[in-house]
Scaffold this motif. Sequence first.
Motif, PDB file in Angstrom:
ATOM      1  N   UNK A 302       7.464  28.584  52.215  1.00 58.19           N
ATOM      2  CA  UNK A 302       8.557  27.991  51.445  1.00 58.19           C
ATOM      3  C   UNK A 302       9.632  29.045  51.207  1.00 58.19           C
ATOM      4  N   UNK A 303      10.783  28.866  51.806  1.00 52.24           N
ATOM      5  CA  UNK A 303      11.859  29.853  51.703  1.00 52.24           C
ATOM      6  C   UNK A 303      12.516  29.794  50.325  1.00 52.24           C
ATOM      7  N   UNK A 304      12.661  30.933  49.695  1.00 50.23           N
ATOM      8  CA  UNK A 304      13.372  31.028  48.417  1.00 50.23           C
ATOM      9  C   UNK A 304      14.838  31.241  48.735  1.00 50.23           C
ATOM     10  N   UNK A 305      15.718  30.342  48.235  1.00 48.28           N
ATOM     11  CA  UNK A 305      17.119  30.349  48.649  1.00 48.28           C
ATOM     12  C   UNK A 305      18.073  30.613  47.487  1.00 48.28           C
ATOM     13  N   UNK A 306      19.022  31.481  47.740  1.00 49.86           N
ATOM     14  CA  UNK A 306      20.134  31.750  46.825  1.00 49.86           C
ATOM     15  C   UNK A 306      21.413  31.374  47.565  1.00 49.86           C
ATOM     16  N   UNK A 307      22.131  30.386  47.067  1.00 47.78           N
ATOM     17  CA  UNK A 307      23.376  29.950  47.696  1.00 47.78           C
ATOM     18  C   UNK A 307      24.567  30.507  46.915  1.00 47.78           C
ATOM     19  N   UNK A 308      25.572  30.980  47.649  1.00 48.60           N
ATOM     20  CA  UNK A 308      26.781  31.569  47.051  1.00 48.60           C
ATOM     21  C   UNK A 308      27.985  30.845  47.626  1.00 48.60           C
ATOM     22  N   UNK A 309      28.900  30.420  46.767  1.00 50.35           N
ATOM     23  CA  UNK A 309      30.086  29.741  47.284  1.00 50.35           C
ATOM     24  C   UNK A 309      30.865  30.704  48.185  1.00 50.35           C
ATOM     25  N   UNK A 310      31.331  30.186  49.283  1.00 52.79           N
ATOM     26  CA  UNK A 310      31.856  30.992  50.385  1.00 52.79           C
ATOM     27  C   UNK A 310      33.083  31.823  50.018  1.00 52.79           C
ATOM     28  N   UNK A 311      33.036  33.151  50.223  1.00 48.10           N
ATOM     29  CA  UNK A 311      34.254  33.954  50.070  1.00 48.10           C
ATOM     30  C   UNK A 311      35.289  33.654  51.162  1.00 48.10           C
ATOM     31  N   UNK A 312      34.835  33.174  52.311  1.00 48.78           N
ATOM     32  CA  UNK A 312      35.750  32.908  53.430  1.00 48.78           C
ATOM     33  C   UNK A 312      36.734  31.793  53.078  1.00 48.78           C
ATOM     34  N   UNK A 313      36.300  30.840  52.285  1.00 43.16           N
ATOM     35  CA  UNK A 313      37.172  29.702  51.967  1.00 43.16           C
ATOM     36  C   UNK A 313      38.119  29.994  50.797  1.00 43.16           C
ATOM     37  N   UNK A 314      37.914  31.114  50.096  1.00 42.36           N
ATOM     38  CA  UNK A 314      38.724  31.422  48.921  1.00 42.36           C
ATOM     39  C   UNK A 314      40.115  31.898  49.336  1.00 42.36           C
ATOM     40  N   UNK A 315      41.118  31.501  48.563  1.00 36.06           N
ATOM     41  CA  UNK A 315      42.503  31.886  48.873  1.00 36.06           C
ATOM     42  C   UNK A 315      43.080  32.733  47.749  1.00 36.06           C
ATOM     43  N   UNK A 316      44.035  33.561  48.102  1.00 30.35           N
ATOM     44  CA  UNK A 316      44.766  34.347  47.109  1.00 30.35           C
ATOM     45  C   UNK A 316      46.010  33.602  46.643  1.00 30.35           C
ATOM     46  N   UNK A 317      46.542  32.752  47.492  1.00 25.49           N
ATOM     47  CA  UNK A 317      47.683  31.923  47.126  1.00 25.49           C
ATOM     48  C   UNK A 317      47.158  30.602  46.549  1.00 25.49           C
ATOM     49  N   UNK A 318      47.850  30.137  45.513  1.00 22.72           N
ATOM     50  CA  UNK A 318      47.410  28.918  44.819  1.00 22.72           C
ATOM     51  C   UNK A 318      45.906  28.968  44.556  1.00 22.72           C
ATOM     52  N   UNK A 319      45.422  30.033  43.899  1.00 21.41           N
ATOM     53  CA  UNK A 319      43.977  30.220  43.744  1.00 21.41           C
ATOM     54  C   UNK A 319      43.310  29.141  42.918  1.00 21.41           C
ATOM     55  N   UNK A 320      44.100  28.371  42.164  1.00 21.81           N
ATOM     56  CA  UNK A 320      43.531  27.310  41.329  1.00 21.81           C
ATOM     57  C   UNK A 320      42.789  26.274  42.180  1.00 21.81           C
ATOM     58  N   UNK A 321      43.231  26.100  43.408  1.00 22.14           N
ATOM     59  CA  UNK A 321      42.566  25.145  44.294  1.00 22.14           C
ATOM     60  C   UNK A 321      41.137  25.593  44.599  1.00 22.14           C
TER      61      UNK A 321
END
Length: 618
Positions: A302-321
Motif C-alpha cells: 500500500x503506497x503512502x502518498x503525499x500530494x502537492x499542488x503543482x508549482x508548474x501551474x502557478x503564475x506570478x501574474x494575476x496570482x489570485x487565479x
Amino acid sequence: MTVLPDDGLSLAAEFPDATHEQWQRLVEGVLRKSGKEVSGEAAEDALSTKLEDGLTTRPLYTAPEAAPDTGFPGFAPFVRGGRAEGGAASGWDVRQRIAGSDPVRVNDAALADLENGTTSLWLAVGDAGLPAEGLGRALEGVYLDLAPVSLDPGAQFAEAARALLALYAERGVAPEAAHASLGADPLGHEARTGEALDLAEAAALAARTAAWPHVRALTVDALPYHEAGGSAAEELGLSLATGVAYLRALTEAGLSTEAALGELEFRYAATADQFLTIAKLRAARRLWARIAEACGAPAAGAQRQHAVTSPVMMTRRDPWVNMLRTTVACMAAGVGGADSVTVLPFDQELGLPDAFARRISRNTSTILLEESHLARVIDPAGGSYYVERLTDELAHAAWEFFQTIEKAGGQAAALRSGLVADRLAATWATRSKKLATRREPVTGVSEFPHLSEKPVVREPAPAPLTGGLPRVRRGEAYEALRARSDVHLEATGARPTVFLAALGPAAAHTARATFASNLFQAGGITPVHDPVSVTPETAAAAYAASGADGMAVLCSSDALYEEQAEAVAAALRSAGATTVFLAGRPGTAETAVDEYVFAGCDAIAVLSSVLDRMGVAS
C-alpha cells in the motif's frame, strides 16, 4: 389504462436502449453542420482529445471499455486506496509547507497553521530552509505526539533526522507515538542539484527508524520530474524506478522487504487537470502494488502518498487565479486517495507567502473536507468508465517508461546518462508549443490578462536548490514578455500600444477584435481601437489618435477584408503604421497586409517580434 409499478423510476425502462451506433449518427449530424464530413469511428475521433504519453480522451465511455477489476480499499492492488477506511474516518492529512530560515518566524507560522486547521507540518530544512539545529526552536510549543512532522532536508537529511529524533527523545515522545517523514531522498536531491549522494547513508537511517512504526525514513519525491516538464506517466515511471532503487539499498542493508516498503513515502504533483490527477494517484498505487507483489510482499504494497499542488501551474501574474487552480488540484488529490495533501499558497512563486495566503491554502482543504464532505466516500471516482479507463491506460504508459529506466541501469544511471533530462526536455518542448499557440491556455496570463493589475510583492524566499533538472512553469514565457512591458512602462509612463482597426458592424469584427486584444495583452501590449468602426476614409485619423507604436491590426470578416482591407491598410501606413496585421488566416487579403494573427499562431514569437520592432528592450 396501464398502471405503472409504483417505483417512481420506471418511465425510462419503457424506452428501448440507444446503441453506440445511433449516438455516433447523431454526432455525425452535428459535425456536418460545422462543415466536417465524417462518419462512424471518425466522428467519435473528431471529438477526442490527445493527451501526453500517447493517451486519448474519448467523448464517450461505456461499460465494455471498463478497466480490470480494481478490488477494494485496503487490499491489493490498492487502486481504490491504501487503507480500508480511506479518508472516511478523518479525511486526508492537511500538510502545510513552511519555508524560511528563521526558526522564530517558522515557529510562528507553524503554531498559526496548527491552530487553524493544519494537521501536519512540512518543513524545509538545510540549504533551502531551516538549519537542522534550529528545529527545536521552530517546533517550540508544537505537540509532537499529536502533530506529524515531514522534513524536506535535501543533502542534510542525516543531520535533520538526528535533530528531529533527538527532539522526540527530549520531549518524551515514545517511538510508537511519533509520526514523521524524515525526507531522505538521495536520488531526488541528485535530480534537483546534480549532486550524487550515497544511498548507504539513507539505508542506515532507515535501519535506525525501523523500530519507529510511524516514522518513514525515505521519500520518493516525483516533484523534480514534474517541475522539469515531465508528463504524468514520466512522473510515475521515475518514481517507481526511484522506489525500486531504494528497496534494493534497504534490503541490502539488512531490512526485510516488508520493512523496506514501510520506510517509503511517495510525493506526487496534483494539477488542475482533475481527472488526470485522480487517475495518476490511483495508477501509482496499482503500480507500486505490482512491484511489492514481484518482491514477494503483496500485503505490504500500500503506497503512502503525499500530494502537492503543482508549482508548474502557478503564475506570478494575476496570482489570485492560483487559488482556483489549487482548489481543483486539492479536490482531485482528495478524490484520488492521497493520504496527505499540501496546497501551496497562491503567492508561492512571488516569495515567502503572507498570512492571508497561508490561511487560504489551509482553508481550501477545510472547505472541501468539512463543507463539501469530499472525504465521506472512499474513491468517489471509482466505477467511472472514464476514470477507470484513464487509470488503466496511464498505468501501462508509466510501466513502459519504468521498464525503459530499468533497462538503462536504473534511476541513478538514467539520471547521470542524461536519459531522464532528455526525455523530460522533449516532453516540455512539445507542451511549450501548445502553450505558445495558446492551445493550452493559462488564465490571467495567456488568456484574459489583466494589464492594470497591481503587482503582488512578497519577501524573498530562500533560493531553491538548482544545478540539476530545470524548473519550468506554464506561464513563464508570457511573464517574460510582460516584464519587458513593465520596464517600458516605468521608463516612458505608458505600455506599448497597438491599434485595432475594426471594420464594419460589431457582428463582423467583435470576435476577431476580442481575439487580437487578448493576444496582444498577453505580451503586455495595450490594444486601442476607435469606438466607431474604421473606414478607409477614417483609418488614418483613428490611428493617429490612438498613440499606437507603429502597429495596427485589421479585425473583421473575410468578406469585409476583400472589400476594404487594401484601402484601410494603405491609410494606416500613410498615418505611420510600420506593420499591418490581419486577424485571420494567412492568404486573406495577402497583398494588403504584412502579417497575420490567428488561432494557433505562435503567440510568443509574434509578441516577441512586435516588442522588438517597437524598440522595447529585452
